[in-house]
Design an enzyme around this catalytic site. Structure first.
Site, PDB file in Angstrom:
ATOM      1  N   ASP A  33       7.201  -4.310  -1.466  1.00 22.66           N
ATOM      2  CA  ASP A  33       5.936  -3.837  -0.905  1.00 22.66           C
ATOM      3  C   ASP A  33       4.762  -4.080  -1.820  1.00 22.66           C
ATOM      4  O   ASP A  33       4.859  -4.702  -2.855  1.00 22.66           O
ATOM      5  CB  ASP A  33       6.034  -2.412  -0.360  1.00 22.66           C
ATOM      6  CG  ASP A  33       6.527  -1.404  -1.337  1.00 22.66           C
ATOM      7  OD1 ASP A  33       6.131  -1.468  -2.499  1.00 22.66           O
ATOM      8  OD2 ASP A  33       7.310  -0.537  -0.906  1.00 22.66           O
ATOM      9  N   LYS A  55       2.534  -1.903   1.891  1.00 25.95           N
ATOM     10  CA  LYS A  55       1.903  -0.642   2.242  1.00 25.95           C
ATOM     11  C   LYS A  55       0.689  -0.535   1.383  1.00 25.95           C
ATOM     12  O   LYS A  55       0.778  -0.458   0.185  1.00 25.95           O
ATOM     13  CB  LYS A  55       2.822   0.521   1.832  1.00 25.95           C
ATOM     14  CG  LYS A  55       3.663   1.066   2.922  1.00 25.95           C
ATOM     15  CD  LYS A  55       4.222   2.350   2.431  1.00 25.95           C
ATOM     16  CE  LYS A  55       5.719   2.373   2.609  1.00 25.95           C
ATOM     17  NZ  LYS A  55       6.298   3.494   1.878  1.00 25.95           N
ATOM     18  N   MET A 170      -2.224   8.641  -6.133  1.00 25.32           N
ATOM     19  CA  MET A 170      -2.843   8.518  -4.798  1.00 25.32           C
ATOM     20  C   MET A 170      -3.973   9.526  -4.600  1.00 25.32           C
ATOM     21  O   MET A 170      -4.155  10.060  -3.511  1.00 25.32           O
ATOM     22  CB  MET A 170      -1.788   8.735  -3.688  1.00 25.32           C
ATOM     23  CG  MET A 170      -0.629   7.767  -3.768  1.00 25.32           C
ATOM     24  SD  MET A 170       0.711   8.187  -2.646  1.00 25.32           S
ATOM     25  CE  MET A 170       1.451   9.572  -3.497  1.00 25.32           C
TER      26      MET A 170
HETATM   27  N1  SAH Z   1       6.442   4.736  -7.215  1.00 22.70           N
HETATM   28  C1  SAH Z   1       5.159   4.499  -7.858  1.00 22.70           C
HETATM   29  C2  SAH Z   1       4.052   5.314  -7.233  1.00 22.70           C
HETATM   30  C3  SAH Z   1       3.784   4.952  -5.801  1.00 22.70           C
HETATM   31  S1  SAH Z   1       2.491   5.912  -5.108  1.00 22.70           S
HETATM   32  C4  SAH Z   1       5.301   4.784  -9.342  1.00 22.70           C
HETATM   33  O1  SAH Z   1       6.314   5.319  -9.787  1.00 22.70           O
HETATM   34  O2  SAH Z   1       4.402   4.438 -10.092  1.00 22.70           O
HETATM   35  C5  SAH Z   1       1.112   4.828  -5.314  1.00 22.70           C
HETATM   36  C6  SAH Z   1       0.176   5.405  -6.349  1.00 22.70           C
HETATM   37  O3  SAH Z   1       0.707   5.157  -7.641  1.00 22.70           O
HETATM   38  C7  SAH Z   1      -1.195   4.770  -6.372  1.00 22.70           C
HETATM   39  O4  SAH Z   1      -2.041   5.384  -5.407  1.00 22.70           O
HETATM   40  C8  SAH Z   1      -1.646   5.111  -7.773  1.00 22.70           C
HETATM   41  O5  SAH Z   1      -2.048   6.440  -7.878  1.00 22.70           O
HETATM   42  C9  SAH Z   1      -0.358   4.969  -8.543  1.00 22.70           C
HETATM   43  N2  SAH Z   1      -0.203   3.640  -9.140  1.00 22.70           N
HETATM   44  C10 SAH Z   1       0.749   2.735  -8.909  1.00 22.70           C
HETATM   45  N3  SAH Z   1       0.599   1.648  -9.674  1.00 22.70           N
HETATM   46  C11 SAH Z   1      -0.486   1.872 -10.424  1.00 22.70           C
HETATM   47  C12 SAH Z   1      -1.161   1.151 -11.447  1.00 22.70           C
HETATM   48  N4  SAH Z   1      -0.732  -0.057 -11.833  1.00 22.70           N
HETATM   49  N5  SAH Z   1      -2.252   1.706 -12.024  1.00 22.70           N
HETATM   50  C13 SAH Z   1      -2.688   2.925 -11.637  1.00 22.70           C
HETATM   51  N6  SAH Z   1      -2.095   3.654 -10.691  1.00 22.70           N
HETATM   52  C14 SAH Z   1      -1.011   3.146 -10.091  1.00 22.70           C
END
Ligand code: SAH
Length: 503
Positions: A33, A55, A170
């Site tokens: 995704d 997504k 998020m």
């Molecule tokens: N499973 C992922 C999170 C998914 S929810 C994890 O463990 O990181 C998606 C949210 O993750 C985004 O809205 C943001 O808040 C955060 N996120 C994911 N990748 C990011 C990145 N490279 N930099 C900053 N925030 C990130």
């Protein structure tokens, strides 16, 4: 078969786990995704089925239940499925739901945890999520509650009263609400807060503020997802420990025009310096259809006094052919061997040949000069190389009285594939520099991007590996902003840092 729920990490390709990499390389089907780094897809098997179920905010390419059905259907076809998710699959990744569905469907699964953004983006922005001087705990919180949920799952009282570092995922849209709730329930308005966007990637940005001011500051900066929000005393360390954003080329888009097979060393050095390397392989390298000339040259190897290699590709394809005929380095035992530069020399050493001559300057003219010093009149010289290349080397050697056999061992053909992407990125202002590693990449680049198109972006710097490439560029009416002292890839990257880097 089996489904692997794999955390792909936060974006920096180096933060994928070894286990994750192994599975991407071997699985039959890859389902990925939006936030999972697309660079990983290059690792998968050429025959793997690669499916995007992305997504992004509200734009669900496939709804979650359809994703579940797809994964289960693929597994039931007897395939191994790598289900790649950004960060960690169980941290706000809905991995738990997917796993429950798999169990219900009787499909075997494994989980490969990943480096979650809340920890990694924080670390890359200079924020340790725990620190003995500041906090004893860390709390991961969703900043985007399911809107269909009846009662809020948030206990603001608890978040506000604890000294825990709070990491919101998020949460950008709800940032004003988050800050207000925390202050309303007792967290001090001067509590440090930091936001990290595109954490661990070459386009990472971050800033530190306070609970009272962060919403206005984010608004002023037009802050957008994906970003984490970190609240707590540890954010005060952002300015001191922010190592990643100090990389000299961070955020700079640098186009790499070399063929994909040759681009990796330049891309790796660019990434090391923080740049966003944009691959635009204007040429593709193809093996020959007809090897008869090469075979004939190999058959008379014993007669050559010199064999001159002018590129790593020349070495690779010549050796592939030797190997196909059951031969190895000993076939060159009777000849002196020259290499045009250190990379070619290294390729030869890797195949058991210590080159007899590598010039000080890495251009054809210098190879010729050095060989003339060693006496070439009356000798027979083999030059295995690309079908289309400069004629200086064979011509000069022939003028000096040598008999020169130029034998193509590979072909280069123009490649159009990245053209639209480059044009779009130029337009978006994401390209700061274009690098050229040879005259043919200059020609091929302008065959795809018209010189007048490039002229529309005068801010884009042009970098050439050496004087010959620079001359070719000048032939199109451009001057090179960067040409390194030494004509090697590491020197090119050093010169780019000097030209484009932050002070
Ligand atoms: N499973 C992922 C999170 C998914 S929810 C994890 O463990 O990181 C998606 C949210 O993750 C985004 O809205 C943001 O808040 C955060 N996120 C994911 N990748 C990011 C990145 N490279 N930099 C900053 N925030 C990130």
């Amino acid at each position: 078969m089996k489904v692997y729920l794999i955390g792909a990490g936060p974006g920096d390709p180096g933060l994928l786990t070894v286990r994750g990499q192994e599975l991407i390389r071997t699985c039959d089907v890859i389902v990925y995704d939006y936030l999972a780094n697309a660079a990983f897809l290059e690792l998968c098997r050429p025959d793997a089925e690669v499916l995007y179920v992305g997504k992004k905010g509200g734009d669900h390419t496939l709804p979650q239940d359809k994703i579940n059905e797809l994964i289960i259907a693929k597994a039931r076809e007897g395939k191994s499925v790598a289900r790649l998710k950004g960060g960690d699959p169980y941290v706000f990744g809905r991995g738990g739901e997917e796993a429950e569905e798999l169990v219900a469907a009787g499909v075997d699964f494994e989980v490969v945890p990943g480096v979650t953004a809340g920890v990694a983006a924080a670390a890359y922005a200079g924020i340790p999520v725990t620190h003995r001087d500041h906090t004893t705990s860390v709390c991961f919180i969703t900043g985007h509650e399911d809107p269909t949920k009846e009662a809020s799952g948030h206990d603001w009282e608890v978040y506000a009263k604890s000294t825990s570092t709070l990491v919101f995922y998020m949460g950008v849209k709800n940032l004003p609400m988050i800050a207000e709730n925390l202050m309303a329930h007792g967290r001090a308005p001067e509590t440090p807060v930091a936001l990290v966007r595109w954490g661990t990637r070459c386009n990472q940005t971050s800033f530190a503020s306070t609970l009272a001011e962060v919403a206005a500051e984010a608004e002023r900066r037009k802050w957008a997802a994906p970003s984490i929000i970190i609240v707590g005393g540890v954010c005060a360390l952002h300015d001191t420990l922010n190592w990643f954003e100090k990389k000299p080329l961070l955020g700079k888009g640098v186009v790499v025009t070399r063929a994909r097979e040759q681009a990796s060393s330049l891309c790796a050095l660019l990434a090391e310096a923080g740049a966003c390397a944009v691959q635009f392989p204007t040429i593709e390298i193809r093996p020959l259809d007809d090897w008869s000339d090469v075979d004939a040259a190999v058959g008379r190897l014993g007669k050559y006094h010199w064999v001159v290699f002018t590129s790593v590709n020349g070495v690779r394809h010549f050796w592939d052919r030797l190997a196909a005929r059951g031969l190895d380095a000993r076939a060159l035992a009777g000849a002196l061997v020259a290499a045009i530069g250190p990379a070619t020399a290294e390729a030869l050493r890797g195949r058991g040949i210590a080159p007899d001559y590598v010039p000080e300057k890495y251009v054809a003219e210098a190879v010729v000069a050095g060989m003339l010093d060693r006496g070439v009149a009356g000798t027979r010289i083999l030059v295995p190389r690309a079908r289309v290349a400069r004629e200086v080397l064979p011509e000069r050697l022939a003028e000096a009285g040598a008999v020169v056999d130029v034998v193509p061992v590979y072909e280069t053909v123009p490649s159009e594939s990245g053209r639209e992407e480059i044009l779009a990125r130029l337009d978006a202002g994401e390209i700061h520099c274009v690098t050229f590693g040879s005259s043919s990449t200059v020609d091929n680049f302008f065959a795809l991007v018209h010189p007048d198109t490039l002229r529309k972006y005068p801010g884009v710097k042009l970098a050439c590996i050496g004087p010959v490439t620079r001359k070719t560029l000048e032939g199109y009416g451009f001057s090179a902003h960067v040409t390194p002292e030494e004509y090697t890839i590491p020197a090119l990257v050093r010169a780019l840092v000097a030209e484009l880097g932050r002070a």
